[in-house]
Write a protein that holds these residues in place. Structure first.
Motif, PDB file in Angstrom:
ATOM      1  N   PHE A  57       0.859  -1.184   0.000  1.00  0.00           N
ATOM      2  CA  PHE A  57       0.000   0.000   0.000  1.00  0.00           C
ATOM      3  C   PHE A  57       0.891   1.228   0.000  1.00  0.00           C
ATOM      4  CE2 PHE A  57      -2.781  -3.203   2.009  1.00  0.00           C
ATOM      5  CZ  PHE A  57      -3.868  -3.103   1.162  1.00  0.00           C
ATOM      6  N   PHE A  58       0.460   2.245  -0.736  1.00  0.00           N
ATOM      7  CA  PHE A  58       1.277   3.443  -0.860  1.00  0.00           C
ATOM      8  C   PHE A  58       0.463   4.678  -0.492  1.00  0.00           C
ATOM      9  CE2 PHE A  58       2.745   0.257  -3.887  1.00  0.00           C
ATOM     10  CZ  PHE A  58       4.040   0.073  -3.442  1.00  0.00           C
ATOM     11  N   PHE A  59       1.196   5.690   0.015  1.00  0.00           N
ATOM     12  CA  PHE A  59       0.531   6.850   0.606  1.00  0.00           C
ATOM     13  C   PHE A  59       1.171   8.143   0.118  1.00  0.00           C
ATOM     14  CE2 PHE A  59       0.460   3.189   3.356  1.00  0.00           C
ATOM     15  CZ  PHE A  59      -0.873   3.075   3.696  1.00  0.00           C
ATOM     16  N   ALA A  60       0.624   9.256   0.598  1.00  0.00           N
ATOM     17  CA  ALA A  60       1.133  10.573   0.189  1.00  0.00           C
ATOM     18  C   ALA A  60       2.633  10.665   0.427  1.00  0.00           C
ATOM     19  CB  ALA A  60       0.410  11.663   0.967  1.00  0.00           C
ATOM     20  N   GLY A  61       3.354  11.138  -0.572  1.00  0.00           N
ATOM     21  CA  GLY A  61       4.791  11.286  -0.465  1.00  0.00           C
ATOM     22  C   GLY A  61       5.568  10.147  -1.096  1.00  0.00           C
ATOM     23  N   ASP A  62       4.899   9.026  -1.317  1.00  0.00           N
ATOM     24  CA  ASP A  62       5.598   7.873  -1.879  1.00  0.00           C
ATOM     25  C   ASP A  62       5.795   8.022  -3.374  1.00  0.00           C
ATOM     26  OD1 ASP A  62       5.582   6.821   0.627  1.00  0.00           O
ATOM     27  OD2 ASP A  62       4.128   5.227   0.220  1.00  0.00           O
ATOM     28  N   GLN A  63       6.944   7.581  -3.822  1.00  0.00           N
ATOM     29  CA  GLN A  63       7.191   7.481  -5.262  1.00  0.00           C
ATOM     30  C   GLN A  63       7.088   6.023  -5.663  1.00  0.00           C
ATOM     31  OE1 GLN A  63      10.871   9.171  -6.488  1.00  0.00           O
ATOM     32  NE2 GLN A  63      10.115  11.272  -6.327  1.00  0.00           N
ATOM     33  N   ILE A  64       6.309   5.762  -6.678  1.00  0.00           N
ATOM     34  CA  ILE A  64       6.177   4.375  -7.133  1.00  0.00           C
ATOM     35  C   ILE A  64       6.357   4.305  -8.636  1.00  0.00           C
ATOM     36  CG2 ILE A  64       4.711   3.692  -5.221  1.00  0.00           C
ATOM     37  CD1 ILE A  64       2.312   4.016  -6.937  1.00  0.00           C
ATOM     38  N   LEU A 109      13.318   9.274  -0.624  1.00  0.00           N
ATOM     39  CA  LEU A 109      12.024   9.190  -1.288  1.00  0.00           C
ATOM     40  C   LEU A 109      11.911   7.916  -2.121  1.00  0.00           C
ATOM     41  CD1 LEU A 109      11.410  12.858  -2.394  1.00  0.00           C
ATOM     42  CD2 LEU A 109      10.110  11.514  -0.762  1.00  0.00           C
ATOM     43  N   ILE A 110      13.005   7.561  -2.764  1.00  0.00           N
ATOM     44  CA  ILE A 110      12.897   6.393  -3.628  1.00  0.00           C
ATOM     45  C   ILE A 110      12.867   5.097  -2.832  1.00  0.00           C
ATOM     46  CG2 ILE A 110      14.174   7.621  -5.402  1.00  0.00           C
ATOM     47  CD1 ILE A 110      16.465   5.732  -4.990  1.00  0.00           C
ATOM     48  N   SER A 111      12.910   5.220  -1.525  1.00  0.00           N
ATOM     49  CA  SER A 111      12.876   3.995  -0.735  1.00  0.00           C
ATOM     50  C   SER A 111      11.462   3.557  -0.406  1.00  0.00           C
ATOM     51  CB  SER A 111      13.667   4.180   0.558  1.00  0.00           C
ATOM     52  OG  SER A 111      12.980   5.066   1.416  1.00  0.00           O
ATOM     53  N   ALA A 112      10.477   4.307  -0.879  1.00  0.00           N
ATOM     54  CA  ALA A 112       9.092   3.991  -0.519  1.00  0.00           C
ATOM     55  C   ALA A 112       8.713   2.578  -0.953  1.00  0.00           C
ATOM     56  CB  ALA A 112       8.146   5.010  -1.155  1.00  0.00           C
ATOM     57  N   GLU A 113       9.024   2.244  -2.187  1.00  0.00           N
ATOM     58  CA  GLU A 113       8.693   0.909  -2.672  1.00  0.00           C
ATOM     59  C   GLU A 113       9.409  -0.154  -1.848  1.00  0.00           C
ATOM     60  OE1 GLU A 113       9.557   0.461  -6.790  1.00  0.00           O
ATOM     61  OE2 GLU A 113       7.665   1.301  -7.459  1.00  0.00           O
ATOM     62  N   GLN A 114      10.696   0.063  -1.664  1.00  0.00           N
ATOM     63  CA  GLN A 114      11.485  -0.916  -0.919  1.00  0.00           C
ATOM     64  C   GLN A 114      10.944  -1.081   0.496  1.00  0.00           C
ATOM     65  OE1 GLN A 114      15.684  -0.801  -1.482  1.00  0.00           O
ATOM     66  NE2 GLN A 114      16.108  -1.325   0.643  1.00  0.00           N
ATOM     67  N   ASP A 115      10.631   0.031   1.133  1.00  0.00           N
ATOM     68  CA  ASP A 115      10.022  -0.020   2.456  1.00  0.00           C
ATOM     69  C   ASP A 115       8.767  -0.879   2.445  1.00  0.00           C
ATOM     70  OD1 ASP A 115      11.862   1.476   3.741  1.00  0.00           O
ATOM     71  OD2 ASP A 115      10.638   3.283   3.897  1.00  0.00           O
ATOM     72  N   ALA A 116       7.951  -0.641   1.459  1.00  0.00           N
ATOM     73  CA  ALA A 116       6.674  -1.339   1.395  1.00  0.00           C
ATOM     74  C   ALA A 116       6.894  -2.841   1.279  1.00  0.00           C
ATOM     75  CB  ALA A 116       5.856  -0.830   0.217  1.00  0.00           C
ATOM     76  N   PHE A 117       7.810  -3.220   0.404  1.00  0.00           N
ATOM     77  CA  PHE A 117       8.070  -4.650   0.232  1.00  0.00           C
ATOM     78  C   PHE A 117       8.637  -5.242   1.512  1.00  0.00           C
ATOM     79  CE2 PHE A 117       8.951  -3.661  -4.500  1.00  0.00           C
ATOM     80  CZ  PHE A 117       7.600  -3.556  -4.722  1.00  0.00           C
ATOM     81  N   TYR A 118       9.540  -4.488   2.114  1.00  0.00           N
ATOM     82  CA  TYR A 118      10.169  -4.970   3.339  1.00  0.00           C
ATOM     83  C   TYR A 118       9.128  -5.181   4.434  1.00  0.00           C
ATOM     84  CZ  TYR A 118      13.424  -5.266   7.241  1.00  0.00           C
ATOM     85  OH  TYR A 118      14.117  -5.681   8.349  1.00  0.00           O
ATOM     86  N   ARG A 119       8.252  -4.220   4.563  1.00  0.00           N
ATOM     87  CA  ARG A 119       7.265  -4.315   5.638  1.00  0.00           C
ATOM     88  C   ARG A 119       6.299  -5.459   5.415  1.00  0.00           C
ATOM     89  NH1 ARG A 119       4.187   0.723   6.215  1.00  0.00           N
ATOM     90  NH2 ARG A 119       5.547   1.408   4.531  1.00  0.00           N
ATOM     91  N   ARG A 120       5.944  -5.690   4.158  1.00  0.00           N
ATOM     92  CA  ARG A 120       5.072  -6.828   3.919  1.00  0.00           C
ATOM     93  C   ARG A 120       5.754  -8.116   4.353  1.00  0.00           C
ATOM     94  NH1 ARG A 120       1.520 -10.099  -0.186  1.00  0.00           N
ATOM     95  NH2 ARG A 120       3.210 -10.490  -1.622  1.00  0.00           N
ATOM     96  N   GLY A 121       7.032  -8.222   4.060  1.00  0.00           N
ATOM     97  CA  GLY A 121       7.785  -9.386   4.508  1.00  0.00           C
ATOM     98  C   GLY A 121       7.726  -9.535   6.010  1.00  0.00           C
ATOM     99  N   GLU A 122       7.939  -8.434   6.704  1.00  0.00           N
ATOM    100  CA  GLU A 122       7.865  -8.443   8.157  1.00  0.00           C
ATOM    101  C   GLU A 122       6.514  -8.969   8.624  1.00  0.00           C
ATOM    102  OE1 GLU A 122      10.122  -6.524  10.854  1.00  0.00           O
ATOM    103  OE2 GLU A 122      11.162  -7.843   9.449  1.00  0.00           O
ATOM    104  N   LEU A 123       5.467  -8.422   8.023  1.00  0.00           N
ATOM    105  CA  LEU A 123       4.126  -8.781   8.464  1.00  0.00           C
ATOM    106  C   LEU A 123       3.832 -10.246   8.168  1.00  0.00           C
ATOM    107  CD1 LEU A 123       2.169  -5.599   7.339  1.00  0.00           C
ATOM    108  CD2 LEU A 123       2.754  -6.290   9.661  1.00  0.00           C
TER     109      LEU A 123
END
Lengths: 211, 211
Positions: A57-64, A109-123
């Motif tokens: 999921f992506f939010f304000a400020g994220d670059q995708i 800023l360009i870490s938004a995608e990576q963050d998202a993938f990482y967090r899904r892994g965590e979850l």
DNA sequence: CGCGTAGTTGAACTCCATCAATGTCAGTGG
DNA sequence: CCACTGACATTGATGGAGTTCAACTACGCG
């Protein structure tokens, strides 16, 4: 929630997307980068067997839609009303160019995608679904502009299920248990009230408080 | 396997790491970027409750420890003998700077971490462990320099378990089943022979071929 | 040789997926 | 305004896949 935009809105057109609308499609050439200004966007993939997955999921400020691969690995669909700026890959690269020399802002800023993938892994690596669900709620609460502990919660349980790789029924039951435990409250499907954030965090860390 | 290195080896010191050795530690400041030249490195996190997770495996050509966040999100440990170049964050940024203006090469390189996280998500969202395991094997076979279909396979089952978020026993049983199905063969724990890649791919896509 | 770590195997249990039925809600058109 | 429709949510019952626990084995290394 502090948001730091990189693209100059006045230079590029601010576009709008309605719920369900597609920003870019899985498999298309990565020729544009998208920066979100408001709303929620989901990354979706459909595997060959028709299996739907929400990769983030992506939010304000994220670059995708970063041009890290040749083609987009997922489709981006608006979950809520969303506004965004679309920038051609080349001019995006030039902006990155400027940023590299000075500071790290663009890099973050360009870490938004990576963050998202990482967090899904965590979850997804949580053992039991209750802690998964609790951790998931915490992760998006922090990204949604919350006045108090009350947030707009417009994610369908199906999206959550496809995100956590569990069944929709289980999502429903988990939310119910969290309600019964008075960790959260949901007057409507689209409103989430966090009654006891500490409890939510405890459950997220280990699902042992399952009395 | 084609590998495209970005850092100039002659400028920087080529370092070596023995199995188990740590390249950087979770929580430390992101002040260096690491580019792998040979060997396998695993990304490991230990949660507050002591839960160990392997967030990704990295191979020759991958850049890890990117300064996308303030501190490293995971520890990097050599799985096999590994060689790498360590570059200060600032000089790395300058190299990225050069690359932005010309082509996308550097951008592709920095996608290694993101790729790894994404792929773990893909793997973990498989429904049954047999297909998970098959898909996992395929994903690393492709990254290991395979002479024929025989590859060095020095990953412990515990690492695999912590990577896929399943129990070590289940990893063991899955591998056994794949052996019994003659999809793979393991003369030693450290040698993996792919007998029937097509079967492996079929199993990976859906675990229905579970005769 | 003996110790420790990793792998193997079996048995019992738990949790979640699955299936099916029902309920709820928003939107649509009569 | 109400019936109809379809998508999403809810709830229960059931089975099965994977975890867990425990015992045992294999292997590497001092």
């Amino acid at each position: 929630v502090q948001v730091h935009f990189s693209l100059n809105q006045s230079c590029s057109l601010l576009r709008n997307a309605h719920p369900g609308q597609t920003l870019f499609r899985q498999g298309d050439d990565c020729d544009h980068v998208f920066e979100l200004y408001s709303g929620i966007v989901r990354g979706v993939t459909i595997s060959e067997e028709g299996q739907r997955k929400v990769v983030g999921f992506f939010f304000a400020g994220d670059q995708i839609g970063l041009p890290l691969s040749r083609s987009y690995r997922f489709s981006a669909e608006a979950v809520t009303e969303a506004s965004y700026v679309r920038q051609a890959e080349e001019s995006w690269r030039l902006a990155l160019f400027d940023s590299c020399s000075s500071d790290r802002n663009m890099l973050r800023l360009i870490s938004a995608e990576q963050d998202a993938f990482y967090r899904r892994g965590e979850l997804m690596s949580c053992r039991n679904v209750l802690s998964q669900t609790a951790a998931f709620l915490l992760s998006i609460i922090d990204r949604l502009a919350g006045q108090g502990n009350r947030v707009d919660f417009r994610l369908s349980q199906i999206d959550i299920a496809d995100y956590l790789a569990i069944s929709p029924e289980t999502v429903c039951r988990s939310l119910r248990r969290l309600r019964e435990m008075h960790a959260i409250e949901m007057p409507t499907h689209s409103i989430l009230v966090v009654q006891d954030r500490e409890m939510l965090e405890t459950i997220a860390q280990d699902g042992l408080a399952a009395g």
